[in-house]
Design an enzyme around this catalytic site. Sequence first.
Site, mmCIF file in Angstrom:
data_model
loop_
_atom_site.group_PDB
_atom_site.id
_atom_site.type_symbol
_atom_site.label_atom_id
_atom_site.label_comp_id
_atom_site.label_asym_id
_atom_site.label_seq_id
_atom_site.Cartn_x
_atom_site.Cartn_y
_atom_site.Cartn_z
ATOM 1 N N PRO A 251 0.854 -1.199 0.000
ATOM 2 C CA PRO A 251 0.000 0.000 0.000
ATOM 3 C C PRO A 251 0.890 1.249 0.000
ATOM 4 O O PRO A 251 1.284 1.742 1.049
ATOM 5 C CB PRO A 251 -0.795 -0.137 1.310
ATOM 6 N N ASP A 425 5.958 2.712 1.818
ATOM 7 C CA ASP A 425 5.023 1.670 2.226
ATOM 8 C C ASP A 425 4.323 2.135 3.501
ATOM 9 O O ASP A 425 4.955 2.284 4.551
ATOM 10 C CB ASP A 425 5.807 0.369 2.463
ATOM 11 N N HIS A 426 3.020 2.356 3.392
ATOM 12 C CA HIS A 426 2.283 2.904 4.535
ATOM 13 C C HIS A 426 2.213 1.929 5.707
ATOM 14 O O HIS A 426 1.820 2.305 6.821
ATOM 15 C CB HIS A 426 0.872 3.293 4.096
ATOM 16 N N ARG A 427 2.600 0.680 5.491
ATOM 17 C CA ARG A 427 2.599 -0.273 6.596
ATOM 18 C C ARG A 427 3.754 -0.045 7.558
ATOM 19 O O ARG A 427 3.659 -0.389 8.742
ATOM 20 C CB ARG A 427 2.669 -1.710 6.046
ATOM 21 N N CYS A 429 5.273 2.935 8.237
ATOM 22 C CA CYS A 429 5.225 4.223 8.945
ATOM 23 C C CYS A 429 4.024 5.022 8.467
ATOM 24 O O CYS A 429 3.373 4.678 7.482
ATOM 25 C CB CYS A 429 6.517 5.022 8.715
#
Length: 455
Positions: A251, A425-427, A429
């Site tokens: 994501p 990658d929003h996972r 941070c």
Amino acid sequence: MTTVERTQVFLLPDLGEGLSEAEIVEWRVAVGDVVTVDQSVVEVETAKAVVDVPCPYAGRVVTLHGAAGEVRPVGQPLITIAPLDGGDEPAGHATYREEERAGSGNVLIGYGTGHGGATRRRRRPRLALAPEPTDVGPADAARADVGVSAAVGAAPADPRSPAALVISPIVRRLAREHGVDLGTVRGTGPGGVIRRADVEAALTAPAARLAAVPDPHVALAPAGDGDVIVPLTGVRKAIADKLSRSRREIPEVTIWVDVDATGLLETRAAINAATPDAPVSILALLARICLSGLRRFPQLNARVDTEGQRIVQSAGAHLGIAAQTDRGLLVPVLRDAQRLTTAELAAELAATTAAARAGNLPPARLTGGTFTLNNYGVFGVDGSTPIINHPEAALLGVGRIVDKPWVVDGQLAVRKVTQLSLTFDHRVCDGGVAGGFLRHVADCVERPAMLIAAV
């Protein structure tokens, strides 16, 4: 014991990095030649790079298994060597086994020995020069077990076409999938062998009329006159697979900012004036700034382990540099780049990108990155939303540096301006960390003296 029994067959070694096959580019030796231990005997091309394969045995070449253009699977015979000294074991064999047990040995330039030797692999029949039969009977299968070629199944050839000399099952499959009659293809390999490049040339020929095998579930428009069909193979396929996986699994979010790079250009000019024998590139300074940012924001120097349900932050900054080459987009990696000085970074970047464009980097140098720097400004563009180099967590993109109006101390001035974009990658941070990293990079570009405070 006969001479035949005492020959030693060297198998194509485990290439590592998920690679299971390689195409023979050029043999360095011929049947009858005498080779020494660790002499390079063949150049092969994988989906990642072109590498030389050294032979761990000494003796006389008895058989070359495969011709230029053939794709050989890992674990299959590559070259057969007979001893020169009349002993029961070829010279160099004991030494090679000793090194292999110790976990070293010069199996493939750019690799260690690897740990795949104990893995059971599905056996494939050895391939030899032979016209393709229309059927494979029990006798053929029996001969395949003792090293005689068995044909890979394919549709019967047109009886009016001459017998096609094809070694590689990859070539047969490529021709079958695109409706190419191998009997009409001129082979450029030894003895007229049809190589993959020959089929690809037939596919891209202006006069070609291709009847590709359609997917029964998808309605495809027929190829029009003049259409060019480019097979998705080799490096192009590897790039497509990796980018598709990245977009499918990660994501990603992209943020960007315009920055005044005038100070960075002035700093580079000052450094190069002081050290003309060791010039520093803008890319090297940007790499130094990225490493400073990763030290402050280690969350971006990471990857997501989906199986373990955890985020792994790397102890070292293994910096990937996106490089456009004739073979496609490659991302060579500078391992532990944080340990290099700026001058060392500049030298290593220049050498690495040159080797990547020449196709001389071993595959091991093209994997294992933890963060990528992409200078797409060399293509004359300002911005981009690049896809993350899976399984990394972030990528910094840099646009072209151009003259633009900019407000300095309340006054309008012409400055050197570029756009920086960070895809993350929003996972790993949230926006605060990503924004903090990008702002740190932007501040260092505008005021390079800030780097001193971060060292």
